[in-house]
Design an enzyme around this catalytic site. Structure first.
Site, mmCIF file in Angstrom:
data_model
loop_
_atom_site.group_PDB
_atom_site.id
_atom_site.type_symbol
_atom_site.label_atom_id
_atom_site.label_comp_id
_atom_site.label_asym_id
_atom_site.label_seq_id
_atom_site.Cartn_x
_atom_site.Cartn_y
_atom_site.Cartn_z
ATOM 1 N N THR A 66 33.288 30.678 37.924
ATOM 2 C CA THR A 66 32.163 31.280 37.970
ATOM 3 C C THR A 66 31.930 32.599 38.435
ATOM 4 O O THR A 66 31.044 33.452 38.322
ATOM 5 C CB THR A 66 31.208 30.387 38.807
ATOM 6 O OG1 THR A 66 31.849 30.078 39.992
ATOM 7 C CG2 THR A 66 30.867 29.027 38.276
ATOM 8 N N ALA A 67 33.046 32.708 39.384
ATOM 9 C CA ALA A 67 33.058 34.144 39.990
ATOM 10 C C ALA A 67 33.775 35.092 39.403
ATOM 11 O O ALA A 67 33.880 36.562 39.575
ATOM 12 C CB ALA A 67 33.721 34.016 41.645
ATOM 13 N N GLY A 68 34.517 34.882 38.243
ATOM 14 C CA GLY A 68 35.031 35.868 37.280
ATOM 15 C C GLY A 68 36.512 36.534 37.877
ATOM 16 O O GLY A 68 37.408 35.958 38.501
ATOM 17 N N LYS B 174 44.427 33.576 35.294
ATOM 18 C CA LYS B 174 43.322 32.428 35.604
ATOM 19 C C LYS B 174 42.146 32.930 36.129
ATOM 20 O O LYS B 174 41.908 33.164 37.414
ATOM 21 C CB LYS B 174 43.905 31.101 36.088
ATOM 22 C CG LYS B 174 42.811 29.980 36.357
ATOM 23 C CD LYS B 174 44.024 28.644 36.688
ATOM 24 C CE LYS B 174 43.066 27.474 36.680
ATOM 25 N NZ LYS B 174 41.928 27.405 37.304
ATOM 26 N N ILE B 175 40.974 33.097 35.370
ATOM 27 C CA ILE B 175 39.784 33.642 36.224
ATOM 28 C C ILE B 175 39.293 32.466 36.924
ATOM 29 O O ILE B 175 39.483 31.190 36.931
ATOM 30 C CB ILE B 175 38.882 34.144 35.152
ATOM 31 C CG1 ILE B 175 38.178 32.699 34.286
ATOM 32 C CG2 ILE B 175 39.156 34.975 34.156
ATOM 33 C CD1 ILE B 175 36.809 33.276 33.667
ATOM 34 N N HIS B 176 38.369 32.852 37.893
ATOM 35 C CA HIS B 176 37.550 32.008 38.738
ATOM 36 C C HIS B 176 36.300 31.673 37.632
ATOM 37 O O HIS B 176 35.850 32.277 37.282
ATOM 38 C CB HIS B 176 36.953 32.646 39.911
ATOM 39 C CG HIS B 176 36.164 31.703 40.844
ATOM 40 N ND1 HIS B 176 35.048 31.137 40.477
ATOM 41 C CD2 HIS B 176 36.661 31.436 41.839
ATOM 42 C CE1 HIS B 176 34.750 30.369 41.447
ATOM 43 N NE2 HIS B 176 35.595 30.496 42.463
ATOM 44 N N HIS C 112 24.687 46.593 33.214
ATOM 45 C CA HIS C 112 25.907 47.262 33.582
ATOM 46 C C HIS C 112 27.231 46.375 33.328
ATOM 47 O O HIS C 112 27.046 45.214 33.525
ATOM 48 C CB HIS C 112 25.599 47.553 35.082
ATOM 49 C CG HIS C 112 26.686 48.610 35.645
ATOM 50 N ND1 HIS C 112 28.041 48.374 35.795
ATOM 51 C CD2 HIS C 112 26.485 49.664 36.065
ATOM 52 C CE1 HIS C 112 28.556 49.667 36.477
ATOM 53 N NE2 HIS C 112 27.526 50.366 36.508
ATOM 54 N N GLY D 245 47.357 36.997 41.920
ATOM 55 C CA GLY D 245 46.941 35.766 41.444
ATOM 56 C C GLY D 245 47.437 35.475 40.065
ATOM 57 O O GLY D 245 48.196 36.114 39.319
ATOM 58 N N ASP D 246 47.179 34.105 39.621
ATOM 59 C CA ASP D 246 47.796 33.501 38.267
ATOM 60 C C ASP D 246 46.885 34.247 37.175
ATOM 61 O O ASP D 246 45.732 34.733 37.503
ATOM 62 C CB ASP D 246 47.799 32.127 38.084
ATOM 63 C CG ASP D 246 48.755 31.602 39.172
ATOM 64 O OD1 ASP D 246 48.523 30.501 39.658
ATOM 65 O OD2 ASP D 246 49.659 32.139 39.425
#
Lengths: 308, 308
Positions: B179-181, B175-177, B91, B172-173
């Site tokens: 590991t959490a995306g 900028k991904i997290h 998915h 937010g900026d």
């Protein structure tokens, strides 16, 4: 609304589905509707009238005292306004009020509903002089459980039938009410009134198919049905009561009727649900047609989560 | 029970259906289940996990404050326990918590649910450093309404996408997290997650059929769908979200899939409902299959009478 918010949870609820032998005269039907709305604690949920059957089915919900009162009041109006000596219609009948079933709905047992049915039977007989047969869960003997057997002979045959040793009424003397006939009263589980309309005006086909699907003649255990003519549409109908939609699901009977109809070169043109149905009766059928794998009715239907 | 008897009527109820990118690791799923049950005023109604999709869908109902708290807490657990750099599954997904939809259930408006979605989005971004896109009714621009467009690129493509001028996150900026995306949050109408399983292991067939039925490529307006492989069963599936089951009924899409599958010599072997469905979505389909004439959902379904 049935109850003020907050009170809902406190009341035992009973459903009552009286059937009257009037499906054509709007004035009489309106009087019955008015009477249905005249008792506090009782709500008229639904009513429908069938001109071919010359019959109306009312669905009421109420608390115990209210439901007993409205059942009596309706039976009284029907006895005053419907003359069975002049009645003709497609559906078998023996009284102006033909049947009064009570169904446990919320926080009430079948035994309590049997008691309700007996109280109402006694009052109707004593005050309106209508003899009463108890049937289904209220039946006083095994052979009286089945409504078709109780009603056999219909209004015209009742005068004689009541005098047979086996058919003494449960309430009252062996004497029909001259214009209101006889009434059958019971407690039972919820049933679904389900009709299947066929593309033929030949009622013999509907009769044959009804015989195939109804339990009493070798069909499905929890299916009762007869063939009827719908004169206004010039087609016929298998008219059924599904008395246990889990034991005998609606879709199964419908598909059997489809299949049997082919033999006669006949199709299903449509179906009808008369009055109320529990949601599950239809959702079980959706599950079949849609081939839903592992559907969990109690946990996956959103509204069920709100009630629990 | 959701509320003590009597309180039920007082609360606004919101449904929340977070999807997490974990469908295989039972320990992680159990932690999410435990967290779901940790907030007063919130009930976990259902959860299901799909190993092929490597995804779990939770369904919660609660009052406004409770639902906001549980959404945050679940997102926190998911961000700590699910590492998107190691995630693979059938998915599409972009975050450990992939989506958090809020649905108005009782006595609450869509506008209020949009406010809830924004409050939760802000808190998640500020405390967990996960960038958020708002979609559906919460979308800040037309092109962000559609989840598929927001999620396009998936986790692997988000780092680059967030830096495009059109895809600056709503919270937010850019900028991904690590590991959490990224997470998408919305308010929307109830949808039905509906899968149709096909008798072929060739996912190209499922892809073609999904293309036929989904609105975005010329099919039904309120149908979103993709073809997926079910490795554990060696068959394929058209996996869909029915976003307006009255505008696009389930039966219609199912019958279209049946019809299209024939062209490939393929059959429907079964279907699935994931999570909760409003009763009407299935009863409307029963009405079609059973050819019920003039059925009145609001007045003829017994349970609807008890709630009103």
């Amino acid at each position: 609304m049935l109850f003020a918010k907050g009170e809902f949870w406190l009341a035992k609820l009973v459903e009552c589905i009286p059937n009257f032998s009037e499906g054509r005269n709007k004035d009489v039907i309106d009087l019955l509707v008015k009477e249905s709305k005249s008792v506090p604690g009782v709500t008229l949920l639904d009513y429908s009238s069938d001109e071919s059957h010359n019959r109306s089915v009312f669905t009421l919900v109420g608390d115990v005292e209210g439901i007993k009162e409205v059942a009596f009041k309706l039976c009284k109006v029907a006895s005053e306004k419907i003359d069975m000596t002049k009645h003709e219609g497609e559906h078998p009948r023996m009284g102006s009020t033909d049947v009064i079933p009570f169904v446990p709905l919320k926080d009430i047992t079948m035994e309590e509903c049997v008691e309700i049915s007996k109280d109402v039977a006694q009052r109707i007989n004593e005050e309106l002089y209508i003899p009463i047969f108890l049937y289904e869960e209220s039946a006083t003997r095994e052979e009286r459980r089945n409504l078709a057997k109780v009603r056999k002979g219909q209004f015209e045959g009742m005068e004689e039938k009541l005098n047979l040793p086996n058919w003494k009424p449960d309430f009252g003397d062996a004497k029909i009410h001259p214009t209101a006939g006889v009434t059958a009263i019971c407690a039972r589980m919820p049933l679904v009134a389900f009709n299947v309309n066929l593309s033929t005006p030949n009622v013999e086909v509907a009769n044959q198919i009804a015989k195939v699907v109804r339990g009493s003649s070798g069909g499905y255990k929890y299916c009762k049905g007869i063939g009827v003519m719908l004169n206004d549409r010039n087609i016929t109908q298998v008219s059924m009561n599904m008395v246990n939609y889990e034991g005998t699901p609606l879709y199964r009977v419908l598909e059997t009727i489809r299949s049997e109809a082919k033999r006669w070169g006949v199709q299903v043109v449509g179906t009808e649900i008369i009055g109320l149905t529990p949601a599950k009766a239809l959702i079980d059928s959706a599950e079949y047609y849609m081939q839903i794998e592992k559907f969990d009715y109690n946990n996956q239907v959103l509204e069920n989560q709100l009630l629990n």
